[in-house]
Design a protein around this motif. Structure first.
Motif, PDB file in Angstrom:
ATOM      1  N   TYR A 169       0.606  -1.196  -0.354  1.00 35.71           N
ATOM      2  CA  TYR A 169       0.123   0.143  -0.266  1.00 35.71           C
ATOM      3  C   TYR A 169       0.779   1.429  -0.340  1.00 35.71           C
ATOM      4  O   TYR A 169       1.740   1.267   0.478  1.00 35.71           O
ATOM      5  CB  TYR A 169      -1.067   0.115   1.298  1.00 35.71           C
ATOM      6  N   TRP A 170       0.352   2.410  -1.314  1.00 36.88           N
ATOM      7  CA  TRP A 170       1.293   3.509  -0.751  1.00 36.88           C
ATOM      8  C   TRP A 170      -0.048   4.697  -0.103  1.00 36.88           C
ATOM      9  O   TRP A 170      -0.664   4.531  -0.949  1.00 36.88           O
ATOM     10  CB  TRP A 170       1.297   3.503  -2.286  1.00 36.88           C
ATOM     11  N   TYR A 171       1.320   4.960   0.756  1.00 36.53           N
ATOM     12  CA  TYR A 171       0.151   6.562   1.532  1.00 36.53           C
ATOM     13  C   TYR A 171       1.036   8.018   1.339  1.00 36.53           C
ATOM     14  O   TYR A 171       1.952   8.071   1.634  1.00 36.53           O
ATOM     15  CB  TYR A 171       0.070   6.363   2.841  1.00 36.53           C
ATOM     16  N   PRO A 172       0.527   8.416  -0.183  1.00 29.57           N
ATOM     17  CA  PRO A 172       1.140   9.634  -1.178  1.00 29.57           C
ATOM     18  C   PRO A 172       1.419  10.772  -0.164  1.00 29.57           C
ATOM     19  O   PRO A 172       2.102  11.435  -0.146  1.00 29.57           O
ATOM     20  CB  PRO A 172       0.660   9.441  -2.308  1.00 29.57           C
ATOM     21  N   GLY A 173       0.043  10.699   0.646  1.00 29.50           N
ATOM     22  CA  GLY A 173       0.159  11.881   1.976  1.00 29.50           C
ATOM     23  C   GLY A 173       1.092  11.756   2.688  1.00 29.50           C
ATOM     24  O   GLY A 173       1.270  12.913   3.316  1.00 29.50           O
ATOM     25  N   GLY A 174       1.304  10.870   2.853  1.00 24.88           N
ATOM     26  CA  GLY A 174       2.115  10.922   4.323  1.00 24.88           C
ATOM     27  C   GLY A 174       2.111  11.303   5.670  1.00 24.88           C
ATOM     28  O   GLY A 174       0.535  11.820   5.909  1.00 24.88           O
ATOM     29  N   THR A 175       2.950  11.831   6.477  1.00 23.69           N
ATOM     30  CA  THR A 175       2.997  12.305   8.221  1.00 23.69           C
ATOM     31  C   THR A 175       2.390  13.639   7.749  1.00 23.69           C
ATOM     32  O   THR A 175       1.199  14.364   8.279  1.00 23.69           O
ATOM     33  CB  THR A 175       3.849  12.658   8.112  1.00 23.69           C
ATOM     34  N   ASP A 176       2.015  14.446   6.102  1.00 26.27           N
ATOM     35  CA  ASP A 176       1.161  16.198   6.172  1.00 26.27           C
ATOM     36  C   ASP A 176      -0.050  15.065   6.333  1.00 26.27           C
ATOM     37  O   ASP A 176      -1.083  16.107   7.279  1.00 26.27           O
ATOM     38  CB  ASP A 176       1.441  16.550   4.936  1.00 26.27           C
ATOM     39  N   ASP A 177      -0.860  14.302   5.397  1.00 30.43           N
ATOM     40  CA  ASP A 177      -1.889  14.524   5.516  1.00 30.43           C
ATOM     41  C   ASP A 177      -2.387  13.630   6.691  1.00 30.43           C
ATOM     42  O   ASP A 177      -3.154  13.863   6.825  1.00 30.43           O
ATOM     43  CB  ASP A 177      -2.623  13.141   4.784  1.00 30.43           C
ATOM     44  N   TRP A 178      -1.730  12.434   7.418  1.00 30.81           N
ATOM     45  CA  TRP A 178      -1.544  12.667   8.629  1.00 30.81           C
ATOM     46  C   TRP A 178      -2.219  13.478  10.036  1.00 30.81           C
ATOM     47  O   TRP A 178      -2.638  13.736  11.027  1.00 30.81           O
ATOM     48  CB  TRP A 178      -0.817  11.435   9.198  1.00 30.81           C
ATOM     49  N   ARG A 179      -1.326  14.352  10.300  1.00 33.04           N
ATOM     50  CA  ARG A 179      -1.423  15.409  10.804  1.00 33.04           C
ATOM     51  C   ARG A 179      -2.343  16.712  10.233  1.00 33.04           C
ATOM     52  O   ARG A 179      -3.507  17.036  11.207  1.00 33.04           O
ATOM     53  CB  ARG A 179      -0.334  16.840  11.094  1.00 33.04           C
ATOM     54  N   ASP A 180      -2.427  16.842   8.937  1.00 27.07           N
ATOM     55  CA  ASP A 180      -3.876  17.335   8.879  1.00 27.07           C
ATOM     56  C   ASP A 180      -5.519  17.416   9.756  1.00 27.07           C
ATOM     57  O   ASP A 180      -5.811  17.535   9.286  1.00 27.07           O
ATOM     58  CB  ASP A 180      -3.741  17.824   7.084  1.00 27.07           C
ATOM     59  N   ALA A 181      -5.385  15.758   9.265  1.00 27.50           N
ATOM     60  CA  ALA A 181      -6.514  15.620   9.888  1.00 27.50           C
ATOM     61  C   ALA A 181      -6.245  15.304  11.717  1.00 27.50           C
ATOM     62  O   ALA A 181      -7.494  14.885  12.016  1.00 27.50           O
ATOM     63  CB  ALA A 181      -6.261  13.588   9.169  1.00 27.50           C
ATOM     64  N   GLY A 182      -5.319  15.626  11.739  1.00 31.50           N
ATOM     65  CA  GLY A 182      -5.545  15.855  13.600  1.00 31.50           C
ATOM     66  C   GLY A 182      -5.022  14.870  14.205  1.00 31.50           C
ATOM     67  O   GLY A 182      -5.446  14.392  15.224  1.00 31.50           O
ATOM     68  N   LEU A 183      -4.501  14.047  13.621  1.00 35.98           N
ATOM     69  CA  LEU A 183      -4.129  12.877  13.700  1.00 35.98           C
ATOM     70  C   LEU A 183      -2.720  12.175  14.477  1.00 35.98           C
ATOM     71  O   LEU A 183      -1.710  13.673  13.992  1.00 35.98           O
ATOM     72  CB  LEU A 183      -3.752  11.033  13.476  1.00 35.98           C
ATOM     73  N   GLU A 184      -2.675  12.235  15.611  1.00 30.56           N
ATOM     74  CA  GLU A 184      -1.205  11.906  16.617  1.00 30.56           C
ATOM     75  C   GLU A 184      -0.224  11.729  15.509  1.00 30.56           C
ATOM     76  O   GLU A 184       0.115  10.512  14.723  1.00 30.56           O
ATOM     77  CB  GLU A 184      -1.697  11.379  17.740  1.00 30.56           C
ATOM     78  N   LEU A 185       1.268  12.025  16.091  1.00 32.69           N
ATOM     79  CA  LEU A 185       2.419  12.048  15.456  1.00 32.69           C
ATOM     80  C   LEU A 185       3.590  11.653  16.001  1.00 32.69           C
ATOM     81  O   LEU A 185       3.260  12.397  17.622  1.00 32.69           O
ATOM     82  CB  LEU A 185       2.875  12.477  14.199  1.00 32.69           C
ATOM     83  N   VAL A 186       4.192  10.706  16.413  1.00 38.23           N
ATOM     84  CA  VAL A 186       5.146  10.599  17.404  1.00 38.23           C
ATOM     85  C   VAL A 186       6.330  10.205  17.117  1.00 38.23           C
ATOM     86  O   VAL A 186       7.467  10.208  15.510  1.00 38.23           O
ATOM     87  CB  VAL A 186       4.616   9.517  18.349  1.00 38.23           C
ATOM     88  N   PRO A 187       7.779  10.668  17.750  1.00 38.91           N
ATOM     89  CA  PRO A 187       9.044  10.783  17.592  1.00 38.91           C
ATOM     90  C   PRO A 187       9.387   9.329  17.119  1.00 38.91           C
ATOM     91  O   PRO A 187       8.870   8.086  17.269  1.00 38.91           O
ATOM     92  CB  PRO A 187       9.599  11.013  18.868  1.00 38.91           C
ATOM     93  N   ALA A 188      10.682   9.615  16.074  1.00 34.07           N
ATOM     94  CA  ALA A 188      10.791   8.654  14.495  1.00 34.07           C
ATOM     95  C   ALA A 188      12.644   8.722  15.606  1.00 34.07           C
ATOM     96  O   ALA A 188      13.165   9.427  15.404  1.00 34.07           O
ATOM     97  CB  ALA A 188      10.625   8.983  12.992  1.00 34.07           C
ATOM     98  N   CYS A 189      12.843   6.779  15.141  1.00 34.76           N
ATOM     99  CA  CYS A 189      14.079   6.632  15.220  1.00 34.76           C
ATOM    100  C   CYS A 189      14.212   5.426  14.145  1.00 34.76           C
ATOM    101  O   CYS A 189      13.941   4.566  14.010  1.00 34.76           O
ATOM    102  CB  CYS A 189      14.492   6.437  16.874  1.00 34.76           C
ATOM    103  N   PRO A 190      15.478   6.124  12.762  1.00 41.02           N
ATOM    104  CA  PRO A 190      15.742   5.216  12.413  1.00 41.02           C
ATOM    105  C   PRO A 190      16.210   3.811  12.551  1.00 41.02           C
ATOM    106  O   PRO A 190      17.578   3.730  13.862  1.00 41.02           O
ATOM    107  CB  PRO A 190      16.977   5.835  11.064  1.00 41.02           C
ATOM    108  N   LEU A 191      16.360   2.599  12.199  1.00 41.24           N
ATOM    109  CA  LEU A 191      16.826   1.353  12.599  1.00 41.24           C
ATOM    110  C   LEU A 191      18.209   1.387  12.157  1.00 41.24           C
ATOM    111  O   LEU A 191      18.567   2.422  10.765  1.00 41.24           O
ATOM    112  CB  LEU A 191      16.035  -0.093  10.880  1.00 41.24           C
ATOM    113  N   PRO A 192      19.214   1.053  12.740  1.00 41.98           N
ATOM    114  CA  PRO A 192      20.413   1.087  12.913  1.00 41.98           C
ATOM    115  C   PRO A 192      20.535   0.388  11.269  1.00 41.98           C
ATOM    116  O   PRO A 192      20.175  -0.495  11.200  1.00 41.98           O
ATOM    117  CB  PRO A 192      21.320   0.814  13.745  1.00 41.98           C
ATOM    118  N   LEU A 193      22.133   1.056  10.759  1.00 41.31           N
ATOM    119  CA  LEU A 193      22.565   0.768   9.633  1.00 41.31           C
ATOM    120  C   LEU A 193      23.012  -0.476   9.429  1.00 41.31           C
ATOM    121  O   LEU A 193      23.039  -1.574   8.315  1.00 41.31           O
ATOM    122  CB  LEU A 193      23.379   1.562   8.725  1.00 41.31           C
TER     123      LEU A 193
END
Length: 201
Positions: A169-193
């Motif tokens: 599945y492709w969610y092209p709006g990403g964090t922008d659309d999620w935030r604009d819908a008033g939904l929660e975003l949380v701090p991210a940490c990348p998985l190690p290389l």
């Protein structure tokens, strides 16, 4: 006495026209969007922040409501954030995260796997973590995203499809659309290389 009388001959054409109009509207509503740029034959390799196509080979485009339904459904889905990040090479390769990346709760951040051309190190990183996240099940639902107008998520879906993953599945709006819908975003940490190493933030 019947509850409804049969329509008069003069009303039948009107009723038929209403049914036809409704069918046409339903058909139009079900059609895919056609206002995006054309789908390229290969991967996008430049200008990653730009309007994206209406579809992606091997995957299904979804909006915020559809993503919420997917996450709430049986089995849920694996959320993969592919937002890019810088790498520090010394003394060992680690991700540089000077500013906090906020993403969808429950997501795994795999930076740079959405570039059009992947270094061997990045491809191995992507393959390794997809295998782990899905438990080796190529039919496990995977959702890829970054931010709005981001070709990296498009590339990631296309690449995963070519590797044999089938429920993408492709969610092209990403964090922008999620935030604009008033939904929660949380701090991210990348998985190690590096395999076996700790978090890079």
């Amino acid at each position: 006495m019947p509850l409804m009388s049969a329509p008069s001959p003069s009303r039948r054409p009107i009723a038929g026209m209403l049914v036809l109009a409704g069918a046409m509207l339903f058909g139009l509503a079900g059609m895919a969007r056609t206002d995006g740029p054309p789908t390229p034959a290969g991967y996008r390799t430049e200008m990653y922040r730009a309007p994206t196509p209406d579809s992606v080979p091997g995957g299904t485009r979804i909006d915020t409501a559809q993503l919420q339904a997917l996450l709430a459904g049986p089995g849920g889905a694996v959320l993969v954030d592919v937002m890019a990040a810088e790498i520090a090479r010394e003394p060992a390769p680690v991700w540089l995260v000077p500013e906090t990346r906020m993403h969808l709760p429950g997501s795994t951040w795999l930076p740079n796997v959405g570039y059009g051309e992947l270094a061997a190190e990045t491809e191995a990183y992507f393959r390794r973590h997809l295998e782990r996240l899905t438990g080796g099940d190529r039919n496990r639902a995977l959702v890829f995203y970054c931010i709005a107008d981001c070709w990296m998520s498009w590339n990631a879906v296309k690449r995963a499809a070519e590797w044999g993953y089938t429920k993408l599945y492709w969610y092209p709006g990403g964090t922008d659309d999620w935030r604009d819908a008033g939904l929660e975003l949380v701090p991210a940490c990348p998985l190690p290389l590096q395999p076996g190493s700790g978090p890079d933030c």
